[in-house]
Design a protein around this motif. Structure first.
Motif: not given
Length: 245
Positions: A69-93
């Protein structure tokens, strides 16, 4: 670091006209997933015709509901670009789970946004991301799902019956998971003889970190998840029935 903790970036927005919010958790506290990265997407990403809305969807009840609910009401989280950046920082495999609640981002009601999914697939390159979708495998959605799987991001088709699991498997575009009757603990067969393997995490035998079957996009077996809760039959209801990440 969660997406909401990061300062704004001067990059071109990939977010579609409708507002969707994405939350990234680097280490999940959910006993069923184990300590892997997981994401949550706002509720408006779910297909409008999903039969589980207000009818047993696990994420609408329990501890995860507050987080969603907090994510859906924009109380936490971010944009799709933020999500892509987070994923790109994960270690390989690295093994990671997309959408412990929510679904793939639509471009219009019932239609997966293939452009955004392609960006997600690119960010996942070299990593072992996986998710599930309740979007109907229409021609447009089939193309997006097939491409994602071919390029290394596993999208499981979520079936609600064994007969539907057969139909999805015959499409040949993605691995399939299915909801099983409450109390099911043993392997089953679909009406057309396909083998259904019980999710080990749902039986308490292991967690996603040490299993990873749902990320195996070329598997033959259909993964089965027993339904639980009052009226609940959603595949993710068993998979993520514990505390929120």
């Amino acid at each position: 670091m969660h997406s909401c903790d990061r300062p704004q970036r001067s990059v071109a927005s990939a977010t579609p006209p409708s507002t969707f919010t994405y939350h990234f958790t680097r280490i999940s506290r959910n006993a069923k997933t184990g300590p892997i990265p997981v994401t949550t997407t706002s509720a408006n990403s779910c297909p409008p015709g999903c039969s589980l809305k207000r009818n047993g969807c696990y994420a609408e009840n329990g501890p995860l509901a507050l987080h969603w609910r907090a994510v859906s009401e924009e109380g936490r989280g971010g944009s799709f670009d933020d999500l892509l950046q987070d994923i790109s920082t994960l270690r390989r495999h690295a093994l990671w789970r997309h959408n412990q609640a929510g679904d793939l981002t639509p471009s219009s009601p019932g239609v997966i946004d293939g452009r955004l999914l392609a960006k997600l697939v690119q960010a996942n390159k070299g990593r072992r991301g996986f998710t599930y979708t309740h979007y109907a495998p229409t021609a447009a959605n089939r193309a997006a799902i097939r491409s994602a799987n071919e390029l290394g991001f596993t999208v499981n088709l979520s079936a609600e019956t064994l007969a539907q699991a057969d139909a999805y498997a015959e499409l040949g575009i993605a691995p399939v998971v299915v909801i099983l009757p409450r109390g099911t603990t043993k392997p089953k067969r679909t009406p057309r003889g396909r083998h259904v393997v019980m999710c080990p995490a749902s039986l308490g035998n292991t967690d996603c970190l040490n299993c990873g079957i749902c990320q195996q996009r070329d598997r033959v077996a259909i993964m089965g998840f027993p339904a639980h809760g009052s009226g609940a039959k959603h595949v993710q209801g068993v998979f993520f029935g514990g505390r929120p990440s």
